[in-house]
Enzyme design. Structure first.
Site, PDB file in Angstrom:
ATOM      1  N   ARG A  68       0.827  -1.210   0.000  1.00 20.05           N
ATOM      2  CA  ARG A  68       0.000   0.000   0.000  1.00 20.05           C
ATOM      3  C   ARG A  68       0.865   1.265   0.000  1.00 20.05           C
ATOM      4  O   ARG A  68       0.519   2.278  -0.592  1.00 20.05           O
ATOM      5  CB  ARG A  68      -0.932  -0.025   1.206  1.00 20.05           C
ATOM      6  CG  ARG A  68      -2.335  -0.392   0.771  1.00 20.05           C
ATOM      7  CD  ARG A  68      -3.137  -1.100   1.856  1.00 20.05           C
ATOM      8  NE  ARG A  68      -3.495  -2.440   1.366  1.00 20.05           N
ATOM      9  CZ  ARG A  68      -3.937  -3.413   2.102  1.00 20.05           C
ATOM     10  NH1 ARG A  68      -4.065  -3.249   3.392  1.00 20.05           N
ATOM     11  NH2 ARG A  68      -4.237  -4.578   1.588  1.00 20.05           N
ATOM     12  N   HIS A  72       0.422   4.300  -2.577  1.00 22.78           N
ATOM     13  CA  HIS A  72       0.174   5.677  -2.144  1.00 22.78           C
ATOM     14  C   HIS A  72       1.291   6.614  -2.600  1.00 22.78           C
ATOM     15  O   HIS A  72       1.056   7.795  -2.860  1.00 22.78           O
ATOM     16  CB  HIS A  72       0.025   5.730  -0.626  1.00 22.78           C
ATOM     17  CG  HIS A  72      -1.289   5.217  -0.140  1.00 22.78           C
ATOM     18  ND1 HIS A  72      -1.927   5.719   0.976  1.00 22.78           N
ATOM     19  CD2 HIS A  72      -2.110   4.246  -0.619  1.00 22.78           C
ATOM     20  CE1 HIS A  72      -3.071   5.075   1.169  1.00 22.78           C
ATOM     21  NE2 HIS A  72      -3.195   4.164   0.206  1.00 22.78           N
ATOM     22  N   ASN A  97      -2.495   8.375   4.885  1.00 25.38           N
ATOM     23  CA  ASN A  97      -1.245   7.637   5.089  1.00 25.38           C
ATOM     24  C   ASN A  97      -0.926   7.386   6.556  1.00 25.38           C
ATOM     25  O   ASN A  97       0.101   6.782   6.874  1.00 25.38           O
ATOM     26  CB  ASN A  97      -0.078   8.399   4.454  1.00 25.38           C
ATOM     27  CG  ASN A  97      -0.230   8.540   2.951  1.00 25.38           C
ATOM     28  OD1 ASN A  97      -0.805   7.673   2.299  1.00 25.38           O
ATOM     29  ND2 ASN A  97       0.282   9.634   2.402  1.00 25.38           N
ATOM     30  N   HIS A 194      -5.918  -5.757  -2.161  1.00 22.52           N
ATOM     31  CA  HIS A 194      -6.600  -5.875  -0.869  1.00 22.52           C
ATOM     32  C   HIS A 194      -6.799  -7.334  -0.467  1.00 22.52           C
ATOM     33  O   HIS A 194      -7.376  -7.605   0.588  1.00 22.52           O
ATOM     34  CB  HIS A 194      -7.952  -5.161  -0.910  1.00 22.52           C
ATOM     35  CG  HIS A 194      -7.834  -3.667  -0.887  1.00 22.52           C
ATOM     36  ND1 HIS A 194      -8.894  -2.825  -1.151  1.00 22.52           N
ATOM     37  CD2 HIS A 194      -6.761  -2.859  -0.634  1.00 22.52           C
ATOM     38  CE1 HIS A 194      -8.489  -1.561  -1.063  1.00 22.52           C
ATOM     39  NE2 HIS A 194      -7.200  -1.560  -0.757  1.00 22.52           N
TER      40      HIS A 194
END
Length: 326
Positions: A68, A72, A97, A194
């Site tokens: 992730r 990001h 974040n 995910h």
């Protein structure tokens, strides 16, 4: 026209086409290449992978955290490790974040690489490699990672507003991905990340209680037989910090069961479940129900995303430590 002139014309056309392709590649961040460090730091990939494996053995949350974090990072100023920079009002401090984890893994790998080949490997490349290795350690497929990125010097919390959100409609999700040169297939494949990891209750508890403010009702897109399980994991009076697997029953293994859960209305995040509800994305969810189809496309989309707006050549810098600009 003589044969010589004809040959020269063909060669000229070939050169023009080649230059055009090169320009297009540079625009789309394809100036990276597999094996960029083959001579300058040949052990880079083995060092990063062993570092990820070591940390993962003691903390399973490292894998989804690194995956992730790379995602990001790429959505803000491109894949330039700007998310790693410490300081007030940097990307790291932004709400989207705030719960990311795995920074210590990148710092550890960087320290080892600085000892092996100082000033050579960028933090952006370490993060891209670590994201790939996070899939590998959770029993997913591996893929070749083009390297050659350089590190950015700008990191602002205010620039994170374009990150995909857990309430985003499919149209908004598609728009945010399209702005990065990623299509609908990339969107569904990358959200498939995910399949590992968890989400804090604060990001989906609103779906479980008083969804329409007309009583103790839930989001009707949640399978009624799944609702009691989610409510037990996220009580209404909880502070929201409890965490629930995004891929129920398989949160520590990289596989395609995430898409099966969407088909069965067991998606935890609202934005995830919408991928099954919307016809334009459901097509790809159905395609990814098979493990092999998903793993191949996920690797392709990761390579595509990891080349978004990258800095190469003389752009940016090679940070000495990943949390601070030189």
């Amino acid at each position: 026209m003589g044969r010589g002139s004809s040959n020269h014309t063909i060669i000229l056309i070939f050169v023009v086409v080649l230059l055009a392709q090169l320009d297009a590649a540079l625009v789309h961040g394809q100036a990276t290449r597999v094996g960029f460090y083959s001579k300058t730091c040949p052990r880079v990939e083995s060092i990063v992978r062993s570092t990820v494996q070591t940390h993962f053995r003691s903390n399973l949350t490292i894998a989804p955290g690194l995956l992730r974090m790379h995602f990001h990072d790429c959505f803000v100023h491109g894949c330039d490790a700007s998310i790693l920079i410490d300081g007030a009002n940097t990307e790291k401090t932004a709400p989207p974040n705030s719960l990311l984890r795995g920074y210590e893994v990148i710092d550890d790998a960087k320290a080892k690489l600085e000892a092996a080949c100082p000033g050579v490997v960028s933090c952006a490349d370490i993060l891209a490699l670590a994201a790939r290795d996070s899939v590998f350690v959770t029993k997913g497929s591996s893929w070749q990672v083009p390297t050659g990125r350089r590190d950015g010097r700008i990191s602002l919390a205010s620039d994170t507003s374009n990150l995909p959100g857990f309430r985003d409609s499919v149209d908004v999700q598609k728009q945010k991905f399209a702005e990065k040169g990623l299509d609908t297939k990339d969107l569904v494949a990358l959200v498939g990340g995910h399949t590992i990891g968890t989400a804090a209750c604060q990001f989906f508890r609103y779906r479980l209680y008083n969804f329409t403010t007309s009583g103790n009702d839930a989001d009707p897109t949640i399978d009624p037989t799944f609702l009691p399980q989610l409510r037990a994991l996220c009580p209404q009076n909880d502070d929201g910090t409890r965490r629930v697997g995004l891929d129920t029953g398989s949160q520590n293994r990289f596989d395609s069961s995430f898409f099966n859960n969407l088909r069965n209305s067991h998606g935890v995040l609202e934005s995830d479940q919408k991928l099954w509800i919307d016809a334009s994305t459901r097509t790809f969810v159905q395609r990814f129900l098979g493990v092999r189809g998903f793993s191949v496309e996920f690797g392709r989309s990761m390579v595509k995303m990891s080349n978004v707006d990258v800095k190469t050549g003389t752009e940016g810098e090679i940070r000495k430590i990943c949390s601070a600009i030189n």
